[in-house]
Design a protein around this motif. Structure first.
Motif, short mmCIF file in Angstrom:
data_model
loop_
_atom_site.label_atom_id
_atom_site.label_comp_id
_atom_site.label_asym_id
_atom_site.label_seq_id
_atom_site.Cartn_x
_atom_site.Cartn_y
_atom_site.Cartn_z
N LEU A 1 0.84 -1.21 0.00
CA LEU A 1 0.00 0.00 0.00
C LEU A 1 0.86 1.25 0.00
CD1 LEU A 1 -2.73 1.46 0.24
CD2 LEU A 1 -2.52 1.24 2.72
N LEU A 2 1.90 1.27 0.83
CA LEU A 2 2.79 2.42 0.90
C LEU A 2 3.45 2.68 -0.46
CD1 LEU A 2 4.20 4.62 2.52
CD2 LEU A 2 5.90 2.92 3.23
N SER A 3 3.88 1.63 -1.14
CA SER A 3 4.51 1.78 -2.45
C SER A 3 3.54 2.38 -3.46
CB SER A 3 5.00 0.41 -2.95
OG SER A 3 5.43 0.48 -4.29
N ARG A 4 2.31 1.91 -3.43
CA ARG A 4 1.32 2.39 -4.41
C ARG A 4 0.94 3.84 -4.16
NH1 ARG A 4 -4.26 1.69 -4.11
NH2 ARG A 4 -4.05 0.01 -2.57
N VAL A 5 0.74 4.20 -2.89
CA VAL A 5 0.33 5.55 -2.56
C VAL A 5 1.46 6.55 -2.78
CG1 VAL A 5 -0.36 7.06 -0.64
CG2 VAL A 5 -1.45 4.83 -0.93
N TRP A 6 2.67 6.17 -2.39
CA TRP A 6 3.84 7.05 -2.47
C TRP A 6 4.45 7.07 -3.86
CZ3 TRP A 6 9.00 6.18 0.60
CH2 TRP A 6 9.69 7.40 0.70
N LYS A 7 4.12 6.05 -4.67
CA LYS A 7 4.68 5.90 -6.02
C LYS A 7 6.20 5.74 -5.98
CE LYS A 7 0.93 8.38 -8.34
NZ LYS A 7 0.10 8.54 -7.13
N LYS A 8 6.66 4.95 -5.01
CA LYS A 8 8.07 4.61 -4.89
C LYS A 8 8.21 3.09 -4.87
CE LYS A 8 9.66 8.88 -3.97
NZ LYS A 8 10.61 9.61 -4.82
N SER A 9 9.38 2.62 -5.29
CA SER A 9 9.65 1.19 -5.20
C SER A 9 10.23 0.88 -3.82
CB SER A 9 10.64 0.76 -6.29
OG SER A 9 10.05 0.86 -7.56
N LEU A 10 9.70 -0.15 -3.18
CA LEU A 10 10.11 -0.51 -1.83
C LEU A 10 10.55 -1.97 -1.79
CD1 LEU A 10 7.21 1.14 0.23
CD2 LEU A 10 9.41 2.12 -0.34
N LEU A 11 11.71 -2.22 -1.21
CA LEU A 11 12.20 -3.57 -1.00
C LEU A 11 12.35 -3.79 0.50
CD1 LEU A 11 13.43 -6.32 -1.71
CD2 LEU A 11 15.63 -5.17 -1.99
N LEU A 12 11.57 -4.71 1.05
CA LEU A 12 11.67 -5.04 2.47
C LEU A 12 12.35 -6.39 2.61
CD1 LEU A 12 10.98 -4.58 5.48
CD2 LEU A 12 8.79 -5.74 5.05
N ASP A 13 13.54 -6.39 3.17
CA ASP A 13 14.26 -7.63 3.47
C ASP A 13 14.07 -7.91 4.96
OD1 ASP A 13 15.94 -9.73 3.91
OD2 ASP A 13 17.73 -8.79 3.06
N GLN A 14 13.22 -8.90 5.25
CA GLN A 14 12.87 -9.16 6.65
C GLN A 14 14.00 -9.84 7.42
OE1 GLN A 14 8.30 -9.77 7.22
NE2 GLN A 14 8.95 -11.22 5.67
N SER A 15 14.94 -10.46 6.73
CA SER A 15 16.01 -11.16 7.43
C SER A 15 17.02 -10.18 8.02
CB SER A 15 16.73 -12.12 6.48
OG SER A 15 17.35 -11.41 5.41
N THR A 16 17.07 -8.93 7.52
CA THR A 16 18.08 -7.98 7.99
C THR A 16 17.70 -7.29 9.31
OG1 THR A 16 18.60 -7.62 5.66
CG2 THR A 16 19.61 -6.14 7.28
N PRO A 17 16.51 -6.69 9.52
CA PRO A 17 15.56 -6.25 8.49
C PRO A 17 15.95 -4.88 7.96
CG PRO A 17 14.62 -5.92 10.65
CD PRO A 17 15.98 -6.52 10.89
#
Length: 573
Positions: free
Chosen positions: A126-142
């Protein structure tokens, strides 16, 4: 300051220990060449991060209402509204303050004494769509990395690594069934196409037309069910699904599937932990590995795109929720939360919308207002402690979506929308009372009535945008969202039918199902009644009389009183 926030987060989790077991950590946010660390924690395999600190790192404005436990985040021309212990995110246009959608997370937003915490894996799309930015969430780091691309994409990779050495139930299961981050296709939610009512957890972009009939899938998890969309390039027929112990098997005749693409599809890790695809001659078989138990399934076809919509419903009982909360030492608060202490009465139409017009010119809007006010007085007099809220008390035009907002803002526990029926031909012999619950219409007559009641949206400003996404898929998602209330809605409708059936003044045509927009926004048990036919001379005379309106109000009140007794008993049990 951020070290202080992290310390306060730790104190919050320790103080909440009787009801919350979590691993305290932090999450790195990489944006515009800078890396900042924000407070975060893991709970039941879910990564939560501080929304307040995330907004600060990304220069979003926030507004917090401590009294109502709400937070609002301004992102460009959009505002997101969240509430503590609530899975819904209200998305509004900042310019005109119009709600554009209601996004439902699979789990609730959480709040400490100093910050709100978001479940990141389900919030990132949702944040990516609203903000119009590409988001990569790496949960292992996080780590959350923000980049600007021509087409905004959201990707969630990696399994959670518990800081306390405890196994991560959701994260590890999800990562075991996902490929390495480098091989996961980019995920995208294209808001401009309107192809998705709510942003799915994952939506994999396809650059060119595929040679396969089924090209990919998306998984959309909700608190009360899961929707799987099979993206298809031709109309599919003869499909069937079967729920088994720990799996869901779907067979589609005369269809080919891109096995490699589906093998790489990230699953949500919450309800579905894996998918396998098989090409058995001309037929396709898909097997979804389920992490939880679903009670029923349904397959339908999106008439706009030809995609298959696989709906998995889980049973949600209010009484069970109460027992869980009671064991968490929250009994007093939860009982008051569910107590039937507010009934919302919605007189249909009003103002410039007259509703149905009777044989002699009687207007529906006036009749239903009379019934509603009489019903409200009965409740106020005979049910002490129950507040009555009206969506309108005079001849005022109220948009359909606003009626649901009024009900939710009042924290209503029951929503009654009152209307009158009619036929195109006048006069007519059609007669009788009907009561509806929210479901896609099953009969042509139910669909006709819903279309008439829904046509009022054309009197509203920008109605095309405000209701554009209420399609078949929306109603499937809405059914899921309301599954916690559906048995209560059905029971209320049954009791109303029983009361009218015993009357010698008007007959009951029974309980019906249809897709009424006015019921969509009400997050509570809800019914819509069609009190009788204004196209029938005898019923028009009865409905327009004081006697007739009071008689209906008496019948409705008795049904509501019986419903209230059963409802309160179910909570105690």
């Amino acid at each position: 300051m951020r070290q202080r926030r992290l310390l306060l987060t730790l104190l919050f989790l320790l103080c909440a220990a009787p009801r919350l077991t979590a691993d305290v950590t932090s999450m790195s946010v990489v944006y515009k060449g800078k890396t900042v660390s924000i407070p975060a924690f893991q709970h039941k395999g879910v990564l939560y991060a501080s929304l307040d600190e995330l907004a600060a790192a990304m220069s979003f404005k926030t507004y917090v209402n401590n009294a109502s436990h709400k937070i609002e985040v301004r992102i460009a021309d959009t505002r997101l509204k969240m509430t503590d212990n609530n899975p819904f995110i209200v998305v509004l246009s900042h310019k005109d303050n119009v709600t554009t959608e209601v996004f439902q997370l699979p789990i609730e937003v959480m709040r400490s004494d100093v910050a709100f915490y978001m479940p990141m894996a389900s919030f990132v799309p949702l944040l990516s769509r609203v903000w119009k930015k590409s988001l990569l969430l790496d949960q292992s780091t996080p780590r959350l990395t923000v980049t600007t691309t021509s087409q905004p994409v959201a990707r969630v990779t990696g399994g959670l690594v518990p800081t306390s050495g405890q196994p991560s139930s959701a994260g590890e299961t999800a990562s075991a069934n996902q490929p390495d981050a480098s091989s996961v296709p980019a995920t995208v939610t294209n808001a401009s196409t309107g192809s998705e009512t709510l942003a799915p957890t994952t939506d994999i972009a396809v650059e060119a037309k595929s040679a396969y009939d089924i090209t990919r899938l998306t998984v959309d998890t909700r608190k009360n069910g899961t929707l799987i969309r099979l993206h298809a390039q031709k109309p599919l027929k003869g499909f069937e699904g079967e729920l088994k112990e720990g799996s869901y098997v779907v067979t589609i005749p005369n269809a080919t599937v891109d096995i490699n693409e589906l093998r790489q599809t990230p699953t949500d890790g919450i309800s579905i932990t894996g998918v396998t695809a098989e090409q058995l001659g001309p037929n396709t078989r898909l097997t979804f590995t389920l992490k939880e138990t679903f009670t029923s399934e349904k397959i339908s076809r999106d008439v706009r795109t030809g995609d298959l919509l696989l709906s998995l419903f889980r049973k949600v009982e209010v009484a069970k929720i109460l027992k869980n909360e009671q064991s968490s030492k929250q009994q007093d608060g939860s009982r008051s939360k569910w107590k039937l202490d507010c009934i919302v009465i919605d007189p249909g139409h009003g103002g410039r919308d007259p509703g149905a017009i009777g044989v002699t010119g009687v207007k529906e809007k006036n009749i239903v207002l009379g019934v509603a006010l009489k019903l409200g007085k009965l409740i106020e007099r005979k049910m002490p402690g129950v507040k009555v809220v009206y969506t309108r008390k005079d001849d005022t035009f109220i948009p359909l979506d606003k009626r649901g907002q009024i009900a939710n803002a009042a924290e209503g526990k029951l929503f009654i929308s009152i209307h009158c029926n009619s036929t195109e031909k006048k006069p007519s012999s059609a007669r009788g009372f009907e009561v509806y619950i929210l479901r896609p219409g099953r009969t042509e007559e139910a669909i006709r009535i819903a279309e008439f009641e829904n046509s009022v949206i054309k009197l509203e400003k920008d109605y095309e945008k405000r209701y554009a996404k209420l399609d078949n898929e929306s109603f499937i998602l809405i059914n899921m969202a309301q599954s916690a209330y559906v048995r209560y809605s059905e029971r209320c409708a049954e009791l109303m039918h029983e009361q009218v059936k015993g009357s010698n003044q008007i007959r009951s045509r029974g309980v019906m199902q249809a897709g009424f927009y006015v019921l969509v926004g009400a997050s509570m048990p809800s019914v819509l009644v069609e009190s009788g036919f204004l196209s029938n001379r005898k019923e028009e005379q009865f409905l327009s009389s004081r006697f007739g309106q009071q008689h209906l109000a008496n019948l409705f009140y008795t049904a509501i009183e019986d419903y209230a007794k059963e409802y309160q008993k179910s909570l105690k049990d």
